[in-house]
Design a protein around this motif. Structure first.
Motif, PDB file in Angstrom:
ATOM      1  N   LYS A   3     -12.794   4.320   9.013  1.00  0.00           N
ATOM      2  CA  LYS A   3     -13.974   4.502   9.768  1.00  0.00           C
ATOM      3  C   LYS A   3     -13.356   3.936  11.608  1.00  0.00           C
ATOM      4  O   LYS A   3     -12.746   2.695  11.045  1.00  0.00           O
ATOM      5  CB  LYS A   3     -15.940   3.113   9.013  1.00  0.00           C
ATOM      6  N   ASP A  62     -11.527  -0.378   6.499  1.00  0.00           N
ATOM      7  CA  ASP A  62     -12.460   0.582   5.144  1.00  0.00           C
ATOM      8  C   ASP A  62     -12.550   0.104   4.619  1.00  0.00           C
ATOM      9  O   ASP A  62     -12.535  -1.124   4.205  1.00  0.00           O
ATOM     10  CB  ASP A  62     -11.319   1.707   4.975  1.00  0.00           C
ATOM     11  N   GLU A  63     -12.902   0.210   3.040  1.00  0.00           N
ATOM     12  CA  GLU A  63     -13.598  -0.532   1.809  1.00  0.00           C
ATOM     13  C   GLU A  63     -13.362  -1.578   1.658  1.00  0.00           C
ATOM     14  O   GLU A  63     -13.146  -2.899   1.052  1.00  0.00           O
ATOM     15  CB  GLU A  63     -14.028   0.308   0.406  1.00  0.00           C
ATOM     16  N   ASN A  64     -11.764  -1.922   1.616  1.00  0.00           N
ATOM     17  CA  ASN A  64     -10.603  -2.826   1.342  1.00  0.00           C
ATOM     18  C   ASN A  64      -9.930  -3.800   2.468  1.00  0.00           C
ATOM     19  O   ASN A  64      -9.563  -4.611   2.349  1.00  0.00           O
ATOM     20  CB  ASN A  64      -9.380  -2.185   0.899  1.00  0.00           C
TER      21      ASN A  64
END
Length: 166
Positions: A3, A62-64
């Motif tokens: 994103k 991102d999620e990381n």
């Protein structure tokens, strides 16, 4: 899922570590910074002073966590041509397709949010991975090709102009 969000000053602490040597540093920023290595403060100072134009500074995540960064700068009076610049992916995430994903997000942003008709960029001839990344998402060389030159590390580096038309 990758994103985008607006650049935050705290992103500079990541970006400043992604250029692990002078070559990568100059492939990323050409001659825009006065010294290597740069610090987070150098990046934020650049954006507060030199980079204080109409550019959109964006961070990919991102999620990381933070994955990459780039800028989009409107060109000309009509502002429907956008210049993509300062494209960089975390050195720990390179070679995993994040560059392509990020450039596609940049193109989507330029078209959807900035009403771009065309996105342009410069890439050093010696930066084969970046050149191939841009070509793989649809950037093309101008016809006839446009090139420029930068004096970097005591050498003359050839810079190719690419464009993406919507």
């Amino acid at each position: 899922m990758l994103k985008l969000r607006n650049y935050e000053k705290s992103d500079a602490k990541y970006i400043s570590t992604w250029c692990e040597n002078k070559m990568i540093f100059h492939l990323w920023c050409a001659d825009e910074y006065d010294r290597y290595p740069i610090t987070a403060d150098d990046i934020n100072e650049y954006y507060e002073n030199k980079g204080k134009d109409e550019s959109y500074k964006l961070t990919a995540f991102d999620e990381n966590g933070v994955v990459g960064h780039f800028t989009l700068r409107p060109i000309g009076a009509s502002k429907n041509e956008i210049r993509l610049g300062f494209v960089i992916v975390s050195n720990k995430r390179r070679g995993q397709g994040f560059g392509k994903k990020m450039v596609r997000l940049a193109l989507d942003y330029a078209r959807e949010k900035l009403n771009a008709k065309k996105v342009t960029l410069e890439v050093f001839e010696s930066n084969k991975r970046a050149y191939e990344c841009y070509k793989s998402v649809g950037f093309k060389e101008y016809n006839p090709p446009k090139t420029g030159f930068y004096n970097v590390l005591g050498e003359k580096w050839i810079c190719r102009e690419l464009e993406y038309k919507f």
